[in-house]
Design an enzyme around this catalytic site. Structure first.
Site, mmCIF file in Angstrom:
data_model
loop_
_atom_site.group_PDB
_atom_site.id
_atom_site.type_symbol
_atom_site.label_atom_id
_atom_site.label_comp_id
_atom_site.label_asym_id
_atom_site.label_seq_id
_atom_site.Cartn_x
_atom_site.Cartn_y
_atom_site.Cartn_z
ATOM 1 N N HIS A 173 -0.275 3.589 -1.401
ATOM 2 C CA HIS A 173 -0.199 4.960 -0.895
ATOM 3 C C HIS A 173 -1.560 5.621 -0.996
ATOM 4 O O HIS A 173 -2.295 5.455 -1.971
ATOM 5 C CB HIS A 173 0.832 5.776 -1.680
ATOM 6 C CG HIS A 173 1.296 6.977 -0.917
ATOM 7 N ND1 HIS A 173 0.573 8.151 -0.880
ATOM 8 C CD2 HIS A 173 2.390 7.184 -0.131
ATOM 9 C CE1 HIS A 173 1.211 9.030 -0.115
ATOM 10 N NE2 HIS A 173 2.302 8.470 0.349
ATOM 11 N N HIS A 174 -1.907 6.382 0.059
ATOM 12 C CA HIS A 174 -3.238 6.986 0.133
ATOM 13 C C HIS A 174 -3.460 8.035 -0.966
ATOM 14 O O HIS A 174 -4.604 8.399 -1.270
ATOM 15 C CB HIS A 174 -3.436 7.633 1.505
ATOM 16 C CG HIS A 174 -4.819 7.489 2.042
ATOM 17 N ND1 HIS A 174 -5.947 7.603 1.252
ATOM 18 C CD2 HIS A 174 -5.275 7.247 3.302
ATOM 19 C CE1 HIS A 174 -7.021 7.438 1.997
ATOM 20 N NE2 HIS A 174 -6.657 7.220 3.241
ATOM 21 N N SER A 175 -2.393 8.541 -1.574
ATOM 22 C CA SER A 175 -2.552 9.535 -2.638
ATOM 23 C C SER A 175 -3.198 8.927 -3.879
ATOM 24 O O SER A 175 -3.750 9.647 -4.716
ATOM 25 C CB SER A 175 -1.191 10.136 -3.014
ATOM 26 O OG SER A 175 -0.302 9.122 -3.460
#
Length: 515
Positions: A173-175
């Site tokens: 996930h890009h977070s």
């Protein structure tokens, strides 16, 4: 889409992760260490950065996906052992996202690799392993990551393709972090094939030393003029950015997605070209690799769109012309820019092994790059000259820093929902995203598995097209992530990009011969 699902069903026997027992004492120590850290910080959570919060909003909920081809079959036991010794020790890869009363925090947890590493049983005698892998990856883009565990996973497919004996598929996930940090972390988990103890070597950017310039007065005058241009360009870019957020949209073309495109399945394909060819063009034209990549993008998209508009005109019975492109097409790319200095592979390796204080996370801004769509059949090198002019101008602008600060303080003052809405409008009103990452200059191995290619990309943003360029040794992977409802023929698009590079190479060689 039905055909793709059928292909996936035929090749896939079981999606259940295979249980693997690893008896290494070092692995067990790593497990205990992970448990201890989780216990010590059970009630203590790390807050999410503004950019991480942005990547969790509905319209900009993005995941990074990377295909890594290996030159021998993947041994799940070795991979899991390596992950226990390295990646599991990283705070973001051993923390899960907890939402309590609307507040989001990273909470350390025990990592069970059997829930992160999936080894599906596959039919090795299938007709097309490449098609199966393409369908498999596309299917992953429809499945949300499990919030009950750290937001990453690795799929190991022991299927032989044209370039590799097996393929590992990362989904993160890009977070958790920006693309540069995550791909650098992947490299920090690898070692040189020629020296199993040495970290990979990345190409270094050349820096100019003005302190020894005998004409320092002229340099000072140039510096002052550059500052004035910096201020002017920044003001223009900020106004352009605000206009894009409010009303300024790209032209509707066969590459532009419609509302809801971020929720559609994505098809991800890649093409390998010669990095030496790119460097040849770079040297002949006196520019950077990024300039050549932007030129290839402009030429390739122009060829693709010209063909698409020609198909429409033929359907209407119009007379065939060589140039089918409408005039004044506005087509822009959003580019995420890392505005902090990269921690470096050594620092990231230390972060996993020695608890170093290397900085991590998302600290990125947006810039908008205009893509010139036109046919330059008689003067193909004009694509490159235009690309260099665009890139040089963007280097003299603080657009990325402005957009980073704007997003950061909008999130702090008004919350991530408003920041997410603004980011959504920016990306939706433009056509595509583009990125270029530099990879190792020599062959590396992933826990004893020599790597053949690396093909990363991202999905979840409201655009139908994303192009990523990833260098590795003497090769460049061009990765296209598309919405097949908008771009049903991504392999043809890759053909156009590859052909554009060949045309540039031929043009510079011809010019050199003439000289």
């Amino acid at each position: 889409m039905l055909q793709s699902q059928s292909s996936l069903a035929k090749g896939l026997i079981s999606m259940d992760a295979i249980e693997i027992t690893v008896n290494s004492e070092e692995v067990e120590e790593a497990k205990i260490g992970a448990v201890d850290k989780a216990s010590a910080r059970k009630d203590e959570g790390a807050p999410l950065s503004p950019a991480s919060l942005l990547f969790l909003e509905p319209g900009t909920n993005c995941c990074i996906i990377a295909m890594v081809g290996c030159k021998k079959k993947l041994d799940p036991g070795l991979v899991k052992e390596g992950l226990y010794r390295n990646l599991v020790k990283h705070p973001r890869f051993s923390s899960k996202l907890v939402i309590n009363g609307g507040k989001k925090k990273w909470i350390q947890t025990q990592v069970n690799l059997d829930k992160h590493v999936t080894v599906p049983e596959v039919d090795t005698e299938m007709e097309s392993t490449s098609q199966f892998i393409e369908d498999y990856v596309s299917n992953l883009t429809t499945i949300p990551l499990d919030l009950s565990k750290p937001l990453w996973e690795l799929h190991l497919l022991n299927l032989k393709t044209r370039e590799a004996e097996a393929v590992g598929i990362w989904r993160i996930h890009h977070s958790i972090g920006d693309g540069m940090s995550l791909i650098s972390l992947l490299f920090a988990c690898c070692r040189k094939s020629s020296d199993p103890e040495a970290l990979p070597t990345l190409p270094k950017q050349k820096q100019t030393d003005h302190s020894r310039n005998p004409r320092r007065f002229l340099w000072l005058f140039s510096a002052v003029w550059s500052v004035l241009k910096l201020l002017f360009n920044t003001i223009v870019d900020v106004l352009h950015f605000v206009a894009t957020c409010i009303f300024l949209k790209d032209t509707k073309t066969p590459l532009k997605g419609s509302s809801g495109v971020e929720h559609n399945p994505k098809r991800i394909v890649y093409r390998t070209v010669s990095l030496d060819d790119i460097k040849l063009v770079k040297a002949a034209m006196g520019m950077t690799v990024n300039d050549v990549i932007l030129g290839v993008t402009q030429a390739g998209l122009s060829r693709y769109l010209n063909r698409k508009y020609g198909e429409v005109d033929r359907g209407k019975g119009a007379k065939q012309k060589s140039n089918q492109l409408p005039r004044n097409i506005r087509l822009r790319a959003t580019v995420l820019v890392n505005i902090r200095q990269s921690a470096g592979i050594q620092a990231l390796a230390d972060m996993m092994n020695k608890k170093s204080k290397a900085k991590w996370g998302n600290k990125i801004g947006f810039i908008l790059i205009p893509i010139t769509i036109a046919l330059q059949n008689d003067h193909p090198l004009d694509y490159l000259r235009g690309a260099k002019a665009t890139a040089d101008r963007k280097k003299l602008s603080l657009e990325a820093i402005f957009t980073y600060l704007a997003s950061k303080y909008t999130t702090k003052l008004f919350g991530s929902k408003l920041s997410g809405v603004l980011a959504y409008r920016i990306t939706f009103n433009t056509t595509m995203s583009i990125s270029n990452l530099a990879g190792p200059v020599e062959e590396i191995s992933f826990f004893g598995h020599p790597i053949a290619f690396i093909a990363p990309t991202v999905y979840g943003q409201p655009q139908a097209l994303t192009l990523h360029f990833q260098s590795y040794i003497n090769k460049m992977s061009i990765v296209a992530a598309v919405d097949p409802n908008v771009i049903p023929d991504p392999h043809l698009l890759c053909d156009d990009l590859e052909e554009s590079l060949k045309i540039f190479k031929h043009a510079v060689l011809t010019n050199n011969s003439a000289c």
